[in-house]
Scaffold this active site. Structure first.
Site, PDB file in Angstrom:
ATOM      1  N   SER A  44       9.530  17.533  55.738  1.00  0.00           N
ATOM      2  CA  SER A  44       8.456  18.515  55.569  1.00  0.00           C
ATOM      3  C   SER A  44       8.896  19.759  54.809  1.00  0.00           C
ATOM      4  CB  SER A  44       7.873  18.904  56.934  1.00  0.00           C
ATOM      5  OG  SER A  44       8.866  19.526  57.717  1.00  0.00           O
ATOM      6  N   GLY A  45      10.181  19.871  54.550  1.00  0.00           N
ATOM      7  CA  GLY A  45      10.647  20.985  53.723  1.00  0.00           C
ATOM      8  C   GLY A  45      10.364  20.723  52.253  1.00  0.00           C
ATOM      9  N   PHE A  46      10.697  21.692  51.419  1.00  0.00           N
ATOM     10  CA  PHE A  46      10.431  21.529  49.990  1.00  0.00           C
ATOM     11  C   PHE A  46      11.269  20.399  49.391  1.00  0.00           C
ATOM     12  CE2 PHE A  46       9.125  26.267  49.497  1.00  0.00           C
ATOM     13  CZ  PHE A  46       7.864  25.958  49.953  1.00  0.00           C
ATOM     14  N   THR A  47      12.549  20.370  49.734  1.00  0.00           N
ATOM     15  CA  THR A  47      13.419  19.352  49.159  1.00  0.00           C
ATOM     16  C   THR A  47      13.050  17.972  49.696  1.00  0.00           C
ATOM     17  OG1 THR A  47      15.140  21.034  49.177  1.00  0.00           O
ATOM     18  CG2 THR A  47      15.811  18.779  48.721  1.00  0.00           C
ATOM     19  N   CYS A  73      22.215  23.854  43.922  1.00  0.00           N
ATOM     20  CA  CYS A  73      21.452  24.009  42.681  1.00  0.00           C
ATOM     21  C   CYS A  73      22.122  24.975  41.707  1.00  0.00           C
ATOM     22  CB  CYS A  73      20.028  24.439  42.976  1.00  0.00           C
ATOM     23  SG  CYS A  73      19.901  25.837  44.087  1.00  0.00           S
ATOM     24  N   ASN A 114      15.620  23.564  40.145  1.00  0.00           N
ATOM     25  CA  ASN A 114      16.477  23.549  41.340  1.00  0.00           C
ATOM     26  C   ASN A 114      16.095  22.460  42.335  1.00  0.00           C
ATOM     27  OD1 ASN A 114      14.123  25.299  41.708  1.00  0.00           O
ATOM     28  ND2 ASN A 114      14.881  25.541  43.785  1.00  0.00           N
TER      29      ASN A 114
END
Lengths: 356, 356, 356, 356
Positions: B22-25, B157, B320
């Site tokens: 559920s995180g961005f990555t 990143c 990133n």
């Protein structure tokens, strides 16, 4: 719409004009002078916008009762501010000086001290005799020479940010001039001026981190002139409209502590009405940030020590249109004429503000 | 809404799961794997979003027919991607390895080679024996060790951007490791991850140039590990969502020409499917820019020589979330499993695109 | 840089060309066709960028091995896409049809059905006979007439957003055509096209909510043609690069429930590969948003009922460059040629993404 | 840093305090009062930031020599401004009134006139007797009742924008109250206040056009109270920090000309110091725009006639933090106390400015 409630008008002590009033810097001058208690703006010139109202171009000045006129017919004023492209002022400086007792030029034409310097960075000067006679506007480094000056050259925005960041270190002997110095600058889109080409169009310009002056930026000349330091200078365009942020990576000859730095900046700027030192602490705004000074004449400087790399990092943030240009010009004029230094420059800025 | 038209489903050669989806990555991994011809995503975990659909959190994946599950019950898969905060993977690495033949970790837990290094930059490692066993994901510097690897650590990143920019100079002997090197990085808000605090709220975060890691950034460790170069590293947050741009200011021991540089970068990257060299020329996009690679796995590198300061400036730009994280992870998995390297990573990016 | 890994090249079933390839829409077509499994792009024309590489203008296409040529020498292809300003295609339509079996035009020249309609909103048509013969591209409303079509007119972006939002209500009998209908549209800067004037420069264009077509927008004509509804249409420019969002305020003759609406949208779009209905629920993305579909060919529609005002609010969001232009054109070409509808249009979009 | 050069201090005629000073509106009040010639700020309260300096939270006020105190110990002042969340002021209004002769409340607690109205839109009022006694702050519609008022309720930002746009049409008899009226509002992120949740984080919030109050917005109540018009109201969040723009789509009972409209707005606002009418003309800024008034107390209104749809479109733009909140509050206090109306509110705004 009511009559203006901020124009000093007949109560003002000095008349002023702005040559090149339809550009961004010209507009900023008009805003400052319009609300300045000691100036009455009697003329703004613009070839391309002749006969249009000032508010037609600058929507924040819709109340201002003034139309652009041709630059051919300059009115006689106390102070003439020239916000023209580089190279124009030196062609017209005699006309400007005929029209006004004090000329404040915002271009690069009179910033350097000698013809040799000028020729190294720009193309041949047409009136090099004025290079020595003119005074650099930035009061933080040249206040003592401004009173009574009749030709004042407002500094370059990126040079100003850098000089304000580094000057205290030279005063305190922390830097000596032979150090390795990298200055990495981030600027907003107003630096490109009104108009701009394809690269300035919103779809191409928004959201960028774009190296636009990787090497050889002319502001290196001003920095070297005032600090005696040769800097490795690179400028990036980022997504904001106003603002210049200079990060200076320095390698001092001797170790330096945060305490030394606080002392240096305090000594340099404790009495400066427009300088703030911001270096750590808590909260969101721990270091200098352009948006913390957007619209104002404030400059923020801060620092951090990186012992592992024997590095000192200095941050400096200004509004390129204000402290980096029009605000600096008005500040210098205030000093030159003996007006209260902060007159017309009191705006504290906004919080929050987006991409100013 | 129709059935998905991009999910490989049963035709896929490998099953995959994403821990921390559920995180961005995690969301970026899900996007890449969902559209990857050789992977079938069978599980995505999220403690906070358990039982919600993937599309509830990641609106670009509204078609995806998958709900988050608890990380307690890991399904058996071919490849497990862990997109958890630093420190979580090392606590659970044995569970991950029980659940999957190949584990690709996107945190900092397994990037460094030795416990000493780790302890210098982070706090005590709970399973240091894996530091040596794991493989760094970035194929451009570690391709030969990836085939068959069972524990892969995707790079940081900012370190990735820097390493990609500088590696060719070491290969060509232009840099040797004892040079002064300043790396000034500008990053977007997705680096802060989903959630974020006050400093990440839109009114505070928009329009900024904010020094957020002035000194001591942990990515210095990875850079030193792979290049043998100690870098003076400073990271600024700027107004974009995706993107990392590294400007490297270098002072080589011997003069270098643009021709030398073109040769060095051509030799390093001519056969690399995701690397572009962009150095001058006309048009709007003359140097690397994050927005030119937004959403893609491409990296752009470029350079300029500053003879007056005996300086070499290298620019490097990546997304990133992609080359700097999820894209790098999938690229490495492709190499590890013998899949076509570019599979699932072909997206060319957008033009124009705003603040990506 | 490696050889392209996404170009179908000789494996492609069809050759294609793009006339007007250096504009934003032309670039988007080139991106889609370059990565399309069934098309091989053999020509892109641009008068102003002749002999430049495609990547010189569109940095996302730096890998593409193609240079712009003059529009005077059109190559013979299966499908020609014309991305020229309004009025150009009708002047050259015979040349286009000589060069290609199928012509897909992205301007307004062939969207309307009759000369009368055209004359009401534009200036005299030079080949009105084609108005009736051409097919409107939007498959969601004209799929059955596209197979075998040889002249296809891609819809206007704002009209497309509106039509997609309202069509299901007509199909379900919820709207009848005599209702009061206000459509308030918000669009990004790419609608202004490459170039743009002062109003498009970044300093003037960023951060705006600017009424740019308060009344009389020509897209009203397409909406009326396809829905039989006269709409009160106003378009605002806001700070994004891609995207069109239409908010339709409707006053149905009879009360309508959310259940009725869910049924209407489900019936209209359940089998549509590119349409999503998003209406409430939890999380951050509860209604259609342009950034949720940025870079994709998806359209999002949603709704809310306002019983107190007897109003129905419909939201519709698309990427104006994709579903509103180049994506719609490729989608229509896919249908016309019997290719898989979603071919070349599978990109799911990004999360997070800034101002797309 | 020098001593403040803008604080009226002991020269001020009135003492003031701000309850809830660490929020955005509280910060804006502090900025205005700090630079106001007639006010001396003696207290700012904040539970969460107690003992922090004002500049710790609001970086534009770093010069201000004041620390937040607990709201438990209110100092006795002439005017107390309450910038607390809805529902707080009504709980504490007696304490506020004990501490100050004049209380200006910026929440929704005292905007409506009757308990019935209040209960329809909010939850039970604890001191309904004050609803009738309090005065609505907006001088453009309530100037005559403000002098001497001791409880003033500053209006809601979106309601203010709408009321300012439509009031002249009622005064002129162009609108009568039974018309169909759609109000489509676009607002910046500062409306969400400091803090905010996931939806306010920069990656999720930037670049959006997000319907955040599709129907049932409570500001409908204020609009109906002051105009007698029931409006169909929808609010969208867009990518700016400050600003509210209301587009009103109206269907008057009788045809109206642009001349009628110019007359109506001129009659309403010719003598208003903060109102501008902007309706067409050339240049970039032809209609009201929030960024033209960012940071100022100005309101811009404009209009266009759409005869084909028998529609009248009215545009209204304000800075939600200023004319829509803190600026309106100070303006009302000026009127209430007999101070020059424009005192402390003279800032003209900036050009260019990005996403303000």
């Amino acid at each position: 719409m009511s009559a203006s409630h901020t124009d000093a008008g007949d109560d003002a002590a000095y008349t002023a004009s702005v040559v090149g009033g339809s550009g961004f810097t010209g507009g900023e001058l008009l805003r400052l002078l319009y609300q300045h208690p000691e100036f009455d703006v009697v003329q703004a010139t613009s070839r391309s916008k002749e006969r249009k109202t000032v508010g037609h171009v600058h929507p924040n000045l819709r109340e201002m009762d003034l139309r652009f006129t041709s630059p051919e017919d300059l009115e006689s004023v106390d102070v003439l501010f020239a916000a023209t492209p580089h190279g124009v002022s030196m062609e017209h400086v005699d006309e400007f000086r005929d029209a006004a007792d004090t000329v404040v030029d915002l271009s690069a034409d009179f910033r350097l001290d000698s013809e040799d310097q000028y020729d190294e960075w720009y193309d041949g000067h047409v009136c090099p005799e004025y290079l020595e006679k003119s005074e650099y506007a930035l009061p933080e480094i040249n206040r003592e020479n401004l009173p009574g000056a009749d030709l004042i050259a407002s500094g370059g925005c990126n040079a100003t940010a850098t000089i304000l960041g580094l000057k205290p270190l030279f005063d305190a002997g922390i830097l000596e001039g032979d150090e390795q110095a990298v200055v990495d600058v981030k600027v907003g889109s107003s630096e490109g001026g009104a108009g701009g080409g394809d690269a300035s169009s919103h779809p191409e310009r928004s959201g960028i981190v774009r190296p636009y002056a990787p090497t050889g930026h002319r502001h290196e000349a001003e920095i070297e002139q005032f600090l005696g330091l040769s800097v490795s200078f690179t400028v990036h365009a980022v997504d904001m409209t106003r603002g210049a942020s200079a990060t200076c990576h320095l390698f001092p000859n001797a170790p330096v502590s945060k305490g030394d730095l606080w002392t240096a900046y305090r000594e340099a700027y404790a009495d400066e009405p427009f300088m703030r030192t911001v270096a750590g602490g808590g909260g969101v705004y721990r270091y200098p940030e352009p948006k913390a000074v957007a619209g104002t004449n404030f400059g923020e400087v801060g620092f951090e020590v990186d012992p592992g790399n024997r590095r000192l990092v200095v941050f400096s943030a200004i509004d390129n249109m204000m402290k980096g240009s029009a605000g600096q010009a008005v500040h210098a004029a205030n000093v030159a004429l003996g007006i209260e230094e902060t007159a017309g420059l009191e705006f504290a800025g906004l919080h929050p503000v987006g991409a100013p």
